[in-house]
Design an enzyme around this catalytic site. Structure first.
Site, PDB file in Angstrom:
ATOM      1  N   VAL A  15     -10.479 -10.621   3.245  1.00 36.67           N
ATOM      2  CA  VAL A  15     -10.565 -11.221   4.671  1.00 36.67           C
ATOM      3  C   VAL A  15     -11.202 -12.312   4.951  1.00 36.67           C
ATOM      4  O   VAL A  15     -11.105 -13.128   5.766  1.00 36.67           O
ATOM      5  CB  VAL A  15     -10.671 -10.030   5.709  1.00 36.67           C
ATOM      6  CG1 VAL A  15     -10.853 -10.537   7.033  1.00 36.67           C
ATOM      7  CG2 VAL A  15      -9.476  -9.104   5.427  1.00 36.67           C
ATOM      8  N   GLY A  65      12.532   1.203   0.528  1.00 36.13           N
ATOM      9  CA  GLY A  65      12.063   1.169  -0.891  1.00 36.13           C
ATOM     10  C   GLY A  65      11.443   2.395  -1.460  1.00 36.13           C
ATOM     11  O   GLY A  65      11.639   3.725  -0.499  1.00 36.13           O
ATOM     12  N   GLU A  80      -8.273  -8.313  12.228  1.00 35.62           N
ATOM     13  CA  GLU A  80      -7.342  -9.397  11.701  1.00 35.62           C
ATOM     14  C   GLU A  80      -5.740  -8.953  11.357  1.00 35.62           C
ATOM     15  O   GLU A  80      -5.815  -7.694  11.269  1.00 35.62           O
ATOM     16  CB  GLU A  80      -7.911  -9.720  10.225  1.00 35.62           C
ATOM     17  CG  GLU A  80      -8.436  -8.667   9.352  1.00 35.62           C
ATOM     18  CD  GLU A  80      -7.105  -8.237   8.365  1.00 35.62           C
ATOM     19  OE1 GLU A  80      -6.075  -8.833   8.300  1.00 35.62           O
ATOM     20  OE2 GLU A  80      -7.347  -7.162   7.926  1.00 35.62           O
ATOM     21  N   CYS A  91      -4.532  -1.467   2.797  1.00 34.33           N
ATOM     22  CA  CYS A  91      -4.355  -1.335   4.549  1.00 34.33           C
ATOM     23  C   CYS A  91      -3.681  -0.127   5.009  1.00 34.33           C
ATOM     24  O   CYS A  91      -4.244   0.874   5.703  1.00 34.33           O
ATOM     25  CB  CYS A  91      -3.950  -2.588   4.978  1.00 34.33           C
ATOM     26  SG  CYS A  91      -5.012  -3.936   4.547  1.00 34.33           S
ATOM     27  N   GLU A 108      -1.411  -9.677   2.853  1.00 33.41           N
ATOM     28  CA  GLU A 108      -1.724 -10.090   1.575  1.00 33.41           C
ATOM     29  C   GLU A 108      -0.800 -11.033   1.139  1.00 33.41           C
ATOM     30  O   GLU A 108       0.698 -10.599   1.250  1.00 33.41           O
ATOM     31  CB  GLU A 108      -2.141  -9.148   0.508  1.00 33.41           C
ATOM     32  CG  GLU A 108      -3.499  -8.432   0.911  1.00 33.41           C
ATOM     33  CD  GLU A 108      -3.962  -7.504  -0.400  1.00 33.41           C
ATOM     34  OE1 GLU A 108      -3.541  -7.684  -1.385  1.00 33.41           O
ATOM     35  OE2 GLU A 108      -4.964  -6.680   0.007  1.00 33.41           O
ATOM     36  N   ASN A 118      -1.038  -1.374  12.603  1.00 32.23           N
ATOM     37  CA  ASN A 118      -0.712  -0.776  11.298  1.00 32.23           C
ATOM     38  C   ASN A 118       0.070   0.689  11.084  1.00 32.23           C
ATOM     39  O   ASN A 118       1.007   0.592  10.398  1.00 32.23           O
ATOM     40  CB  ASN A 118      -2.156  -0.822  10.398  1.00 32.23           C
ATOM     41  CG  ASN A 118      -2.261  -2.127   9.866  1.00 32.23           C
ATOM     42  OD1 ASN A 118      -1.594  -3.217  10.137  1.00 32.23           O
ATOM     43  ND2 ASN A 118      -3.433  -2.200   9.027  1.00 32.23           N
ATOM     44  N   LYS A 129       2.855  -5.209  -3.570  1.00 30.43           N
ATOM     45  CA  LYS A 129       4.009  -5.969  -3.294  1.00 30.43           C
ATOM     46  C   LYS A 129       3.937  -7.542  -3.866  1.00 30.43           C
ATOM     47  O   LYS A 129       2.760  -7.712  -4.726  1.00 30.43           O
ATOM     48  CB  LYS A 129       3.892  -6.243  -1.590  1.00 30.43           C
ATOM     49  CG  LYS A 129       2.548  -7.042  -1.191  1.00 30.43           C
ATOM     50  CD  LYS A 129       2.513  -7.232   0.242  1.00 30.43           C
ATOM     51  CE  LYS A 129       1.750  -8.239   0.667  1.00 30.43           C
ATOM     52  NZ  LYS A 129       1.678  -8.595   2.268  1.00 30.43           N
ATOM     53  N   PHE A 139      10.044  -5.015   8.589  1.00 30.48           N
ATOM     54  CA  PHE A 139       9.756  -3.832   8.225  1.00 30.48           C
ATOM     55  C   PHE A 139      10.738  -2.783   8.282  1.00 30.48           C
ATOM     56  O   PHE A 139      10.318  -1.422   8.466  1.00 30.48           O
ATOM     57  CB  PHE A 139       8.166  -3.602   9.151  1.00 30.48           C
ATOM     58  CG  PHE A 139       6.909  -4.190   8.491  1.00 30.48           C
ATOM     59  CD1 PHE A 139       6.981  -5.472   8.801  1.00 30.48           C
ATOM     60  CD2 PHE A 139       6.153  -3.568   7.663  1.00 30.48           C
ATOM     61  CE1 PHE A 139       5.921  -6.358   8.187  1.00 30.48           C
ATOM     62  CE2 PHE A 139       5.284  -4.014   7.191  1.00 30.48           C
ATOM     63  CZ  PHE A 139       5.074  -5.588   7.439  1.00 30.48           C
ATOM     64  N   LEU A 140      12.051  -3.002   8.023  1.00 34.53           N
ATOM     65  CA  LEU A 140      12.932  -2.056   8.060  1.00 34.53           C
ATOM     66  C   LEU A 140      13.648  -2.023   6.665  1.00 34.53           C
ATOM     67  O   LEU A 140      14.774  -1.922   6.321  1.00 34.53           O
ATOM     68  CB  LEU A 140      14.102  -2.291   9.098  1.00 34.53           C
ATOM     69  CG  LEU A 140      13.688  -1.789  10.368  1.00 34.53           C
ATOM     70  CD1 LEU A 140      15.027  -1.956  11.400  1.00 34.53           C
ATOM     71  CD2 LEU A 140      13.394  -0.327  10.401  1.00 34.53           C
TER      72      LEU A 140
HETATM   73  C1  UGA Z   1      -0.667  -5.296   6.303  1.00 35.42           C
HETATM   74  C2  UGA Z   1      -0.104  -5.597   7.578  1.00 35.42           C
HETATM   75  O1  UGA Z   1       1.176  -6.142   7.494  1.00 35.42           O
HETATM   76  C3  UGA Z   1      -1.166  -6.567   8.133  1.00 35.42           C
HETATM   77  O2  UGA Z   1      -0.822  -7.126   9.382  1.00 35.42           O
HETATM   78  C4  UGA Z   1      -2.576  -6.389   8.240  1.00 35.42           C
HETATM   79  O3  UGA Z   1      -3.422  -7.307   8.640  1.00 35.42           O
HETATM   80  C5  UGA Z   1      -3.052  -5.709   6.801  1.00 35.42           C
HETATM   81  O4  UGA Z   1      -1.742  -4.718   6.389  1.00 35.42           O
HETATM   82  C6  UGA Z   1      -4.537  -5.249   7.088  1.00 35.42           C
HETATM   83  O5  UGA Z   1      -4.538  -4.180   7.694  1.00 35.42           O
HETATM   84  O6  UGA Z   1      -5.158  -5.806   6.314  1.00 35.42           O
HETATM   85  P1  UGA Z   1      -0.525  -6.018   3.792  1.00 35.42           P
HETATM   86  O7  UGA Z   1      -0.985  -4.668   3.359  1.00 35.42           O
HETATM   87  O8  UGA Z   1      -0.940  -7.097   3.216  1.00 35.42           O
HETATM   88  O9  UGA Z   1      -0.630  -6.104   5.404  1.00 35.42           O
HETATM   89  O10 UGA Z   1       0.923  -5.956   3.217  1.00 35.42           O
HETATM   90  P2  UGA Z   1       2.366  -5.701   4.174  1.00 35.42           P
HETATM   91  O11 UGA Z   1       3.408  -6.787   4.078  1.00 35.42           O
HETATM   92  O12 UGA Z   1       2.365  -5.181   5.453  1.00 35.42           O
HETATM   93  O13 UGA Z   1       3.032  -4.645   3.293  1.00 35.42           O
HETATM   94  C7  UGA Z   1       2.433  -3.474   3.137  1.00 35.42           C
HETATM   95  C8  UGA Z   1       3.341  -2.322   2.305  1.00 35.42           C
HETATM   96  O14 UGA Z   1       4.494  -1.973   3.016  1.00 35.42           O
HETATM   97  C9  UGA Z   1       3.864  -2.957   0.989  1.00 35.42           C
HETATM   98  O15 UGA Z   1       3.595  -2.051  -0.073  1.00 35.42           O
HETATM   99  C10 UGA Z   1       5.435  -3.227   0.995  1.00 35.42           C
HETATM  100  O16 UGA Z   1       6.175  -3.258  -0.279  1.00 35.42           O
HETATM  101  C11 UGA Z   1       5.866  -2.272   2.060  1.00 35.42           C
HETATM  102  N1  UGA Z   1       6.859  -2.252   3.161  1.00 35.42           N
HETATM  103  C12 UGA Z   1       6.769  -3.422   3.964  1.00 35.42           C
HETATM  104  C13 UGA Z   1       8.126  -1.795   2.805  1.00 35.42           C
HETATM  105  O17 UGA Z   1       8.232  -0.837   1.949  1.00 35.42           O
HETATM  106  N2  UGA Z   1       9.105  -2.233   3.659  1.00 35.42           N
HETATM  107  C14 UGA Z   1       8.913  -3.135   4.852  1.00 35.42           C
HETATM  108  O18 UGA Z   1      10.055  -3.380   5.380  1.00 35.42           O
HETATM  109  C15 UGA Z   1       7.809  -3.802   4.719  1.00 35.42           C
END
Ligand code: UGA
Length: 457
Positions: A21, A257, A155, A264, A159, A212, A324, A253-254
């Site tokens: 961050v 998986g 924030e 986070c 990632e 979150n 991811k 986010f739908l």
């Molecule tokens: C998440 C939030 O999206 C950010 O807004 C926030 O700032 C961050 O946490 C934080 O608190 O620092 P991040 O952890 O980088 O971001 O990743 P995401 O893209 O949100 O994905 C998180 C997890 O959810 C991954 O394992 C991804 O594969 C999973 N995911 C995401 C799903 O299984 N399905 C989805 O539809 C979306």
């Protein structure tokens, strides 16, 4: 504004903590024209950053830091930031403790290191429990540091797309209790022209945790829908498409998986649950969100057993290990649970990840980490797609089939084309989708103008 803290037309800022961050925030503000003093207690890390080495993988970050080397200063001494900047962004780690609360020791170390000053304010970027701002204000008062001010500015960077999130945020949240610092932080973000939420400190802290937790809830919800789809013959991808067009729901986010991971969601959902519990409220929904996610990581094991029977001695290939795509971060990755479970069942597990191989070798010593996807799938009875890296979508499934011993392909992210897998003679199973049996293999078309004898010789 005190002119000592302005360079050109933009304010010089301090960023404490050069993790993910902190570095993204520093590089982002440098691009906006700010001078940034980046402070970290890790002398080796600071030395590496001064040499232009970036300790984490984040698309575009290395180039941005390189481009703004003259505006980015790295030091181990917080006095450097205090001398040049009035706003000190705090971006230190707040990992979970054994009780599930957030460990605020790194935040308190920063608070302790500050002298009293009516010219400085802490701007909290680290994710902290609601009430942290109020408790830091009490600490300031107890220690006679009555001049120091506090702003919450959570924030929302993801990632893998952190820089685009920095430059195009959905909103900027600034929580303060009046005075100059809130205005100064809002001013810093003004060039981004994002909706600005000015609020009190506790509400700003809650916006972060609740956002979150809500996103994690959305994922666990669609994962449970996927599980019911498997029982009822519906296809979760179609369901998500239909649901997502409702503007009150939205498509993002739908994606069903094998569960969410990362540094986070697991931490923040647990922290919000603990925070509620500590304040006397039982947050029932979040218990379910967490439990569904844990079970989701293990569902692949059931799918493999259905296809392979006993997993002992079976060869299973994992495609992707990071939590991811576009990151080498393996914190709370579903792959960790999956690989450990498979090994406990006696399976031989080989894996490939384009970026996270080094992390994986450290975290999963028994795992054979290969140099390519095809190498990992050599002799495999089953392949599991764990992380949806783009290169896996482009795999030549006929080449894969030729190397595998078995035929099972489990798509843990619903990222593959079922028809392409089935046409190669493999069986496809996603999450919440109907399984697809191998299609009859079409004959390989002859190359015009050639014959076997011509090719032979
Ligand atoms: C998440 C939030 O999206 C950010 O807004 C926030 O700032 C961050 O946490 C934080 O608190 O620092 P991040 O952890 O980088 O971001 O990743 P995401 O893209 O949100 O994905 C998180 C997890 O959810 C991954 O394992 C991804 O594969 C999973 N995911 C995401 C799903 O299984 N399905 C989805 O539809 C979306």
């Amino acid at each position: 504004m005190s002119s000592a803290f302005i360079t050109g037309t933009r304010e010089t800022i301090g960023v404490i903590g050069t993790g993910y961050v902190g570095l993204v925030t520093a590089a982002g503000f440098a691009e906006l024209g700010n001078e940034v003093w980046c402070i970290d207690i890790d002398a080796e890390k600071v030395a590496r950053l001064r040499r232009g080495e970036i300790p984490i993988y984040e698309p575009g970050l290395k180039e941005l830091v390189e481009r703004h080397r003259d505006r980015l200063h790295f030091s181990t001494d917080i006095a450097d930031a205090l001398a040049h900047a009035r706003l000190l962004f705090v971006a230190v780690g707040t990992p979970p403790t054994y009780s599930g609360d957030a460990d605020l020791s790194a935040v308190h170390a920063v608070v302790d290191a500050l002298p009293d000053s009516d010219r400085h304010a802490l701007v909290m970027k680290s994710t902290v429990p609601v009430g942290t701002g109020a408790s830091i204000a009490r600490v300031f008062a107890e220690r006679g540091k009555t001049g120091l001010r506090y702003v919450s500015c959570p924030e929302f960077l993801r990632e893998g797309s952190a820089l685009s999130d920095f430059f195009a945020p959905d909103r900027v949240v600034v929580g303060d209790d009046g005075g100059w610092p809130g205005d100064a932080v809002a001013e810093l973000y003004a060039p981004l022209r994002a909706p600005l939420v000015r609020t009190d400190i506790a509400s700003a802290e809650m916006v972060k945790l609740a956002s979150n937790a809500f996103l994690a809830t959305k994922i666990s919800f669609i994962n449970e829908i996927a599980n019911v789809c498997e029982q009822t013959g519906a296809d979760v991808e179609e369901v998500a498409r239909g649901m997502g067009l409702d503007s009150r729901i939205g498509r993002s986010f739908l994606q069903a998986g094998i569960g969410y991971g990362g540094s986070c969601f697991p931490k923040d959902v647990s922290a919000l649950k603990q925070l509620a519990g500590n304040s006397g409220y039982h947050f029932q929904l979040l218990n379910a969100v967490i439990e569904v996610n844990e079970l989701q990581k293990r569902r692949v094991i059931g799918k493999l057993r259905e296809r392979l029977g006993d997993l002992a001695g079976r060869n299973v290939a994992l495609l992707g290990l990071a939590f991811k795509p576009d990151t080498d971060d393996m914190r709370e990755a579903s792959s960790l649970v999956l690989a450990a479970r498979l090994q406990a069942d006696g399976a031989n597990v080989r894996a490939y990840d384009p970026i996270a191989a080094d992390q994986a070798r450290k975290l999963l010593p028994g795992l054979e980490v290969c140099g390519s996807a095809l190498e990992a799938m050599e002799g495999a009875d089953a392949v599991v797609l764990v992380t949806e890296w783009p290169e896996f979508r482009r795999l030549d499934w006929r080449a894969v089939a030729a190397r595998m011993r078995g035929t099972a392909v489990i798509d843990g992210r619903n990222a593959l084309d079922p028809a392409a897998v089935a046409t190669a003679g493999l069986t496809y199973a996603g999450i919440g989708r109907r399984p697809v049996a191998p299609a009859a293999m079409p004959p390989v078309p002859p190359v015009p103008g050639t014959s076997l004898s011509a090719l032979a010789g």
